[in-house]
Motif scaffolding. Structure first.
Motif, PDB file in Angstrom:
ATOM      1  N   ILE A   1       0.851  -1.193   0.000  1.00 33.29           N
ATOM      2  CA  ILE A   1       0.000   0.000   0.000  1.00 33.29           C
ATOM      3  C   ILE A   1       0.883   1.237   0.000  1.00 33.29           C
ATOM      4  O   ILE A   1       1.884   1.315   0.714  1.00 33.29           O
ATOM      5  CB  ILE A   1      -0.929   0.023   1.234  1.00 33.29           C
ATOM      6  CG1 ILE A   1      -1.903  -1.161   1.193  1.00 33.29           C
ATOM      7  CG2 ILE A   1      -1.697   1.338   1.293  1.00 33.29           C
ATOM      8  CD1 ILE A   1      -2.780  -1.254   2.420  1.00 33.29           C
ATOM      9  N   LEU A   2       0.500   2.197  -0.809  1.00 32.99           N
ATOM     10  CA  LEU A   2       1.158   3.501  -0.856  1.00 32.99           C
ATOM     11  C   LEU A   2       0.161   4.558  -0.407  1.00 32.99           C
ATOM     12  O   LEU A   2      -1.009   4.523  -0.802  1.00 32.99           O
ATOM     13  CB  LEU A   2       1.629   3.807  -2.276  1.00 32.99           C
ATOM     14  CG  LEU A   2       2.236   5.201  -2.516  1.00 32.99           C
ATOM     15  CD1 LEU A   2       3.609   5.304  -1.865  1.00 32.99           C
ATOM     16  CD2 LEU A   2       2.325   5.494  -4.019  1.00 32.99           C
ATOM     17  N   ALA A   3       0.608   5.491   0.420  1.00 29.78           N
ATOM     18  CA  ALA A   3      -0.226   6.616   0.842  1.00 29.78           C
ATOM     19  C   ALA A   3       0.311   7.900   0.223  1.00 29.78           C
ATOM     20  O   ALA A   3       1.524   8.069   0.055  1.00 29.78           O
ATOM     21  CB  ALA A   3      -0.245   6.734   2.358  1.00 29.78           C
ATOM     22  N   SER A   4      -0.604   8.805  -0.127  1.00 33.90           N
ATOM     23  CA  SER A   4      -0.212  10.111  -0.659  1.00 33.90           C
ATOM     24  C   SER A   4      -1.145  11.172  -0.102  1.00 33.90           C
ATOM     25  O   SER A   4      -2.299  10.890   0.242  1.00 33.90           O
ATOM     26  CB  SER A   4      -0.270  10.113  -2.193  1.00 33.90           C
ATOM     27  OG  SER A   4      -1.597   9.886  -2.646  1.00 33.90           O
ATOM     28  N   CYS A   5      -0.663  12.401   0.006  1.00 34.39           N
ATOM     29  CA  CYS A   5      -1.506  13.483   0.518  1.00 34.39           C
ATOM     30  C   CYS A   5      -1.299  14.738  -0.323  1.00 34.39           C
ATOM     31  O   CYS A   5      -0.254  14.910  -0.962  1.00 34.39           O
ATOM     32  CB  CYS A   5      -1.212  13.757   1.983  1.00 34.39           C
ATOM     33  SG  CYS A   5       0.486  14.272   2.329  1.00 34.39           S
ATOM     34  N   SER A   6      -2.291  15.627  -0.283  1.00 34.50           N
ATOM     35  CA  SER A   6      -2.319  16.720  -1.250  1.00 34.50           C
ATOM     36  C   SER A   6      -2.962  17.975  -0.683  1.00 34.50           C
ATOM     37  O   SER A   6      -3.623  17.964   0.364  1.00 34.50           O
ATOM     38  CB  SER A   6      -3.099  16.253  -2.488  1.00 34.50           C
ATOM     39  OG  SER A   6      -3.484  17.320  -3.316  1.00 34.50           O
ATOM     40  N   THR A   7      -2.767  19.063  -1.433  1.00 37.73           N
ATOM     41  CA  THR A   7      -3.428  20.325  -1.119  1.00 37.73           C
ATOM     42  C   THR A   7      -4.940  20.191  -1.167  1.00 37.73           C
ATOM     43  O   THR A   7      -5.664  21.001  -0.577  1.00 37.73           O
ATOM     44  CB  THR A   7      -2.971  21.409  -2.122  1.00 37.73           C
ATOM     45  OG1 THR A   7      -1.547  21.528  -2.049  1.00 37.73           O
ATOM     46  CG2 THR A   7      -3.583  22.761  -1.813  1.00 37.73           C
ATOM     47  N   ASP A   8      -5.450  19.164  -1.842  1.00 39.40           N
ATOM     48  CA  ASP A   8      -6.901  18.987  -1.926  1.00 39.40           C
ATOM     49  C   ASP A   8      -7.517  18.512  -0.619  1.00 39.40           C
ATOM     50  O   ASP A   8      -8.735  18.283  -0.554  1.00 39.40           O
ATOM     51  CB  ASP A   8      -7.269  18.021  -3.061  1.00 39.40           C
ATOM     52  CG  ASP A   8      -6.667  16.630  -2.877  1.00 39.40           C
ATOM     53  OD1 ASP A   8      -6.191  16.302  -1.779  1.00 39.40           O
ATOM     54  OD2 ASP A   8      -6.654  15.868  -3.873  1.00 39.40           O
ATOM     55  N   GLY A   9      -6.706  18.367   0.455  1.00 41.49           N
ATOM     56  CA  GLY A   9      -7.224  17.966   1.755  1.00 41.49           C
ATOM     57  C   GLY A   9      -7.426  16.477   1.909  1.00 41.49           C
ATOM     58  O   GLY A   9      -7.991  16.026   2.901  1.00 41.49           O
ATOM     59  N   LYS A  10      -6.944  15.699   0.951  1.00 40.07           N
ATOM     60  CA  LYS A  10      -7.154  14.251   0.974  1.00 40.07           C
ATOM     61  C   LYS A  10      -5.844  13.498   1.185  1.00 40.07           C
ATOM     62  O   LYS A  10      -4.778  13.924   0.724  1.00 40.07           O
ATOM     63  CB  LYS A  10      -7.774  13.780  -0.341  1.00 40.07           C
ATOM     64  CG  LYS A  10      -9.133  14.366  -0.656  1.00 40.07           C
ATOM     65  CD  LYS A  10      -9.606  13.902  -2.032  1.00 40.07           C
ATOM     66  CE  LYS A  10     -10.941  14.521  -2.422  1.00 40.07           C
ATOM     67  NZ  LYS A  10     -11.355  14.114  -3.797  1.00 40.07           N
ATOM     68  N   THR A  11      -5.960  12.365   1.867  1.00 33.69           N
ATOM     69  CA  THR A  11      -4.898  11.373   1.953  1.00 33.69           C
ATOM     70  C   THR A  11      -5.442  10.099   1.331  1.00 33.69           C
ATOM     71  O   THR A  11      -6.491   9.593   1.754  1.00 33.69           O
ATOM     72  CB  THR A  11      -4.470  11.124   3.407  1.00 33.69           C
ATOM     73  OG1 THR A  11      -4.051  12.364   4.001  1.00 33.69           O
ATOM     74  CG2 THR A  11      -3.324  10.126   3.472  1.00 33.69           C
ATOM     75  N   ILE A  12      -4.770   9.595   0.316  1.00 30.82           N
ATOM     76  CA  ILE A  12      -5.290   8.457  -0.453  1.00 30.82           C
ATOM     77  C   ILE A  12      -4.396   7.237  -0.246  1.00 30.82           C
ATOM     78  O   ILE A  12      -3.170   7.343  -0.233  1.00 30.82           O
ATOM     79  CB  ILE A  12      -5.370   8.799  -1.957  1.00 30.82           C
ATOM     80  CG1 ILE A  12      -6.371   9.938  -2.190  1.00 30.82           C
ATOM     81  CG2 ILE A  12      -5.777   7.578  -2.774  1.00 30.82           C
ATOM     82  CD1 ILE A  12      -6.481  10.365  -3.659  1.00 30.82           C
TER      83      ILE A  12
END
Length: 454
Positions: A68-79
């Motif tokens: 599993i890879l996690a990523s986070c963004s300016t869009d307020g989401k962590t996927i």
């Protein structure tokens, strides 16, 4: 010690983060994409790039227990992404919808921490795919996060320069002022390591108390990323951060990301030049603990504060171990080291070899030159946070910080974010800081102060 073996140039904007698993290298960028490459041939996997964020991606990290890879963004989401097929497994939305700047798995991968621009930090229960606990720091944006090796403590770093230690229920254990200009990144090894924009500090946890253990000051510009290697000797000699082992020069803009591979002798670096470089590290002991390029004082900014042990360590690292016993017998500390002469070396220390005496004096002179170039007499408020040099034309940006005009103009022409907080600038207006400039002029006119650049 380090050989460049591959360069990726697939991103269309600044690279913000990179991470290794046992089989993959992941990179993410302001271009909203995450790219995944295999380590056996450095080819991009079929399901890459991963596109699910609607704004720039700030951070990515792998689970150590599952693909599993996690990523986070300016869009307020962590996927959460599946590394089997690139599909989205879950999307965690920050409760406040604030831009998420950092994410990190716990060692067991039970939890995933996400830190946001409004100072909120959330622990997500990964197996249950739901929020476990949340809290927030008093001031600043969260831009750094790491778990201790046992996983029972998470440390966050803020743009205000604070380190905060939390337990598994997000109760604050301790808050520590670590840096004046903000914490850009933090990581654990056998000791805790944190970085700021101008220097690197090492910290360790004693119970729930964080104590500054040393300072590394080898960089001449903002420090934006670090990653500790599993082999402590790569960064530490004994228990003290000692010296620069190797300097990698390839990127032509700021290096914003770095990561070591735990299962391979590899280092990845990402940059604002939109590229990611993979370096192969030396795989023998001599490569990792050999002669340093530049010696950096262990704790203090000046040699005169060195202990006798520090002097002998310096001798060893400079290839002068054969005279260590003579320095020990004569109790040579840092202050006495700086005052050594040929006569003292011959008559008092009984060093008969002219070659060794000359080498010692030459190394002392090199050490003085290194320190003179690394340590400025100027007050901190007179130094530009971007160039770390005395300002000549200070201006105030919309983030409230002062910069050298040419430096901040160059920065915002390429990236319209604050160099201090990494947040978008409200506007590009630069206001002359006349009060600071007057103070600068008074300081420069003081006879005891050297003129910058002289």
């Amino acid at each position: 010690m380090a050989e460049l073996i591959h360069t990726f140039a697939d991103h269309g904007d600044d690279v913000n983060s990179c991470a290794f698993s046992d089989t993959f290298l992941a990179t993410c960028s302001l271009d909203k994409a995450i790219r995944v490459y295999t380590l056996n041939d450095f080819k991009e996997v079929p399901f890459s790039p991963l596109r699910g964020h609607t704004y720039g991606v700030h951070c990515c990290c792998f689970s150590s227990k599952s693909p599993i890879l996690a990523s986070c963004s300016t869009d307020g989401k962590t996927i959460l992404w599946s590394m089997d097929n690139g599909q989205i497994l879950a999307t965690f939305r920050q409760p406040t919808d604030s831009p998420v700047r950092v994410c990190r798995f716990s060692p067991s991968s039970l939890y995933l921490a996400s830190g946001a621009a409004d100072g909120t930090v959330v622990l997500w229960n990964v197996p249950l795919l739901k929020m476990h606990r949340s809290s927030s720091v008093k001031d600043g944006s969260l831009v750094a996060c790491t778990f201790c090796p046992r996983g029972n403590i998470v440390v966050t770093g803020s743009s205000c320069g604070d380190l905060t230690a939390w337990d598994e229920n997000m109760r604050c254990l301790q808050e520590k002022k670590a840096h004046d200009l903000g914490v850009a990144c933090c990581d654990f090894s056998s000791q805790t390591v944190t970085t700021s924009f101008s220097q690197v500090l090492s910290w360790f946890s004693l119970g729930f108390e964080m104590i500054c253990k040393g300072t590394l000051s080898g960089h001449s510009a903002p420090v934006l990323a670090l990653h500790s290697i599993l082999c402590p000797s790569f960064l530490f000699y004994g228990n003290k951060p000692r010296c620069v082992l190797h300097i990698l020069n390839h990127h032509n803009r700021y290096v914003t990301a770095c990561a070591f591979a735990s299962a391979h002798p590899l280092l990845a670096t990402g940059s604002m030049d939109k590229t990611v470089c993979v370096w192969k590290l030396g795989n023998n002991k001599n490569d990792l603990t050999g002669k340093s390029e530049t010696f950096i004082p262990p704790f203090n900014d000046t040699v005169e504060h060195w202990s006798e042990d520090d002097v002998r360590t310096w001798l060893s690292e400079e290839g002068l171990s054969e005279v260590e016993h003579l320095f020990k017998v004569n109790n040579i500390d840092g202050k006495e080291l700086l005052n050594l002469t040929k006569d003292v070396l011959l008559q008092d220390l009984k060093i008969e070899s002219l070659g060794i005496r000359n080498k010692i004096l030459r190394k002392i002179e090199e050490l003085k030159n290194t320190l003179n170039s690394a340590v400025s007499d100027a007050p901190g408020e007179f130094l530009c946070p971007i160039t770390c040099e005395v300002m000549k034309d200070p201006v105030i940006a919309s983030d409230g910080y002062s910069y050298e005009r040419t430096a901040i103009e160059s920065w915002i022409s390429a990236k319209r974010t604050s160099p201090m907080t990494n947040l978008p600038l409200e506007n590009l207006l630069l206001t002359p800081n006349r009060t600071l400039k007057m103070a600068l002029m008074r300081w420069l006119e003081t006879p005891s102060q050297p003129t910058p650049g002289m």
